[in-house]
Design an enzyme around this catalytic site. Structure first.
Site, mmCIF file in Angstrom:
data_model
loop_
_atom_site.group_PDB
_atom_site.id
_atom_site.type_symbol
_atom_site.label_atom_id
_atom_site.label_comp_id
_atom_site.label_asym_id
_atom_site.label_seq_id
_atom_site.Cartn_x
_atom_site.Cartn_y
_atom_site.Cartn_z
ATOM 1 N N LYS A 188 18.020 -43.615 115.979
ATOM 2 C CA LYS A 188 18.417 -44.839 116.697
ATOM 3 C C LYS A 188 19.920 -44.756 116.972
ATOM 4 O O LYS A 188 20.737 -44.932 116.075
ATOM 5 C CB LYS A 188 18.087 -46.045 115.805
ATOM 6 N N GLY A 241 27.575 -46.478 109.605
ATOM 7 C CA GLY A 241 27.931 -47.709 110.308
ATOM 8 C C GLY A 241 28.630 -48.661 109.359
ATOM 9 O O GLY A 241 29.235 -48.241 108.367
ATOM 10 N N SER A 242 28.524 -49.933 109.676
ATOM 11 C CA SER A 242 29.294 -50.932 108.925
ATOM 12 C C SER A 242 28.603 -51.310 107.617
ATOM 13 O O SER A 242 27.387 -51.163 107.468
ATOM 14 C CB SER A 242 29.452 -52.182 109.788
ATOM 15 N N GLY A 246 24.653 -51.842 106.499
ATOM 16 C CA GLY A 246 24.196 -51.048 105.349
ATOM 17 C C GLY A 246 23.522 -51.926 104.301
ATOM 18 O O GLY A 246 22.478 -51.588 103.747
ATOM 19 N N GLU A 264 26.602 -44.225 104.942
ATOM 20 C CA GLU A 264 28.001 -43.820 105.193
ATOM 21 C C GLU A 264 28.670 -45.012 105.854
ATOM 22 O O GLU A 264 28.382 -45.308 107.022
ATOM 23 C CB GLU A 264 28.048 -42.618 106.144
ATOM 24 N N CYS A 299 36.130 -43.226 111.068
ATOM 25 C CA CYS A 299 35.846 -43.854 109.763
ATOM 26 C C CYS A 299 36.929 -43.539 108.744
ATOM 27 O O CYS A 299 37.280 -44.374 107.932
ATOM 28 C CB CYS A 299 34.483 -43.428 109.261
ATOM 29 N N GLU A 398 38.401 -53.604 107.319
ATOM 30 C CA GLU A 398 38.452 -52.503 108.277
ATOM 31 C C GLU A 398 38.593 -53.059 109.700
ATOM 32 O O GLU A 398 37.827 -53.930 110.105
ATOM 33 C CB GLU A 398 37.160 -51.690 108.187
#
Ligand code: NAD
Length: 494
Positions: A188, A241-242, A246, A264, A299, A398
């Protein structure tokens, strides 16, 4: 060597509306579409399919069937190796086309995209093609009356959900080891960076990957990603992703089949500059690149710059000089060093961080504004904020944009305390000539990656991953293969 004319020849090429890649064929899906807006100029490039949960389930069913009948999972390693090498060849042959397509979609500067996207993806497929026939089982040191065999088996159907900042590079970090170990995948891509991964699926089929082994389903994360994550037929999830998403994946896993999840996630990586750094101007240049390349949408960006008091003002001035010299603009220009921010929403988020930093009493030392608005695209100045305090929003959250927060420190102890004052633990940097100090910092800073007198290292041989709320799943290196296999014990009486 790529020249500007070859890029220009591709920059306006029309892109057909994109379908879903399921069971080795293009399919229209539910019929709904999402428009793909280019961050370069705000123009609509094409549409991608807005898959439904039922479309995602069809892709999962294709992956399941492909896995269960062994067309890939039980293919001899030499056969899988050949296909993955062929895919790497095809990525190299289509490198420019893939890079330009990706840049039109996500805005990364082309010079970097060429290396970090097709360049890195081809290398990753080659690395795991070469690794796959070097993974052995084990014989356990059991009682001599028994034989204990430990097999490594593919897990089954892998759901891979990836972000938009480096779709091909991060996609390859998931796909290559997953496929190398014989798994099937449902991928995806992010809504704002699907095009190059759809092209990759086509190349994988051309390379000889059997139907159903790699399926690509585009659309909204909250629909497609959720359906994959909730599916009872998906055996594991790999995600970049964020943290917010997650966290949801862990919930979806708990609510469905308790599939394992490798996450991650984001970072707020500290970059510590001591007065005894070997070359302060080089440290300033690399620190600027360590936050501003790909508009800070990296990242591992060194987004918190921690500078020893005695050199603070001079060092910040040097970073600002390097930042001001960066050429910001059209990401398809080979000379551009900082391209477009990925989307309007991302740009607005970045500007929101600048406003909140101002409100918290910090100084906008450089930048802080949207630029090139007349282009219709999303561009922002490299931005440096000084006087940031450890608990400020800019020190804790972030941004994922070109916004650097600077914090002074007195000594090692204070530097470590500030560095570790974060829920994240992805990466970090240390600049010093003192070998002892470098090793003390490597141990003291809680992160998955630490750089000494450099920042960033694009190499497949070392793992990339975080600790704490930066996640738990390491990409790259031979270690990445472990998560794509299950251990099976065979206990034999002799
Ligand atoms: P995101 O979490 O918004 O989206 C990532 C993916 O998840 C997309 O494909 C999205 O469609 C999907 N998604 C969204 N909602 C979902 C849901 N409810 N269920 C399932 N899937 C869903 O992240 P992003 O904005 O695309 O990427 C930026 C983030 O990625 C940053 O936090 C960045 O630090 C992180 N990142 C981490 C690494 C790393 O290696 N640790 C690398 C690159 C990016």
């Amino acid at each position: 060597m790529v020249d500007q004319a070859s890029i220009n020849a591709l920059r306006h090429r029309s892109i057909a509306p994109q379908g879903l890649f399921i069971d080795g064929a293009w399919q229209p899906g539910s019929g709904e579409v999402l428009e793909v807006e280019s961050p370069i100029d705000g123009q609509i490039l094409t549409t991608i399919a807005r898959a439904s949960a039922a479309d995602a389930e069809r892709a999962v069913a294709a992956a399941r069937a492909a896995f269960d009948d062994g067309r890939w999972s039980r293919m001899a390693p030499a056969g899988r190796k050949k296909v993955l090498h062929r895919l790497a060849d095809l990525i190299e042959q289509h490198a420019l086309e893939l890079a330009v397509l990706g840049v039109r979609d996500n805005g990364t500067e082309i010079a970097m995209a060429l290396k970090a996207e097709p360049g890195s993806a081809a290398g990753t497929f080659r690395y795991y093609a070469e690794a796959l026939d070097k993974v052995y089982g084990e014989i356990a040191p059991t009682d001599p009356g028994f034989l204990g065999l430990i097999h490594r088996e593919p897990v089954g159907v892998v759901g891979a959900i990836v972000p938009w900042n480096f779709p091909l590079m991060i996609g390859a970090w998931k796909l290559a080891p997953a496929l190398a170990m014989g798994n099937s995948v449902v991928l995806k891509p992010a809504e704002t960076a699907s095009l190059s991964l759809l092209k990759l699926a086509e190349l994988a089929a051309e390379a000889g990957l059997p139907d159903g082994v790699l399926n690509v389903v585009t659309g909204q994360g909250s629909v497609v990603g959720e359906a994959i994550a909730l599916s009872m037929e998906v055996d594991m999830l790999v995600f970049t992703g964020s943290g917010g998403v997650g966290r949801r994946l862990l919930e979806y896993s708990a609510r469905s089949n308790m599939k394992r999840c490798y996450l991650e996630l984001g970072g707020k990586s500290p970059n510590l500059v001591f007065a005894d750094a070997p070359d302060l101007d080089e440290a300033a240049r690399v620190s600027a690149m360590g936050i501003f390349r790909n508009s800070g949408q990296v990242c591992v960006s060194g987004s918190r710059l921690l500078v020893e008091d005695s050199i603070h003002d001079d060092f910040v001035a040097a970073v600002a000089r390097h930042a001001a010299a960066l050429r910001v603009g059209d990401p398809l220009d080979l000379g551009t060093e900082m391209g477009a921010v990925n989307s309007r929403a991302q740009l607005e988020g970045n500007l929101g961080f600048v406003d909140s930093a101002r409100a918290e009493g910090s100084t906008i030392y450089a930048g802080g504004n949207r630029i090139l608005e007349e282009s219709g695209g999303y561009y922002m100045q490299p931005t440096i904020v000084t006087g940031v305090k450890p608990h400020d929003r800019l020190a804790q959250e972030e941004v994922f944009g070109p916004v650097l927060g600077v914090l002074p420190f007195r000594d090692e102890e204070e530097a470590v305390a500030i560095a570790n004052n974060s829920v994240y633990g992805l990466a970090g940097g240390v600049w010093t000539s003192d070998l002892g100090r470098a090793h003390r910092m490597i141990r003291a800073i809680r992160s998955g990656v630490i750089h000494v007198n450099t920042y960033g290292g694009p190499d497949n041989t070392v793992p990339l991953g975080g600790v704490r709320q930066s996640g738990n799943g390491h990409d790259k290196s031979l270690h990445a293969l472990e998560k794509f296999t299950d251990l099976k014990t065979a206990w034999i009486r002799l």
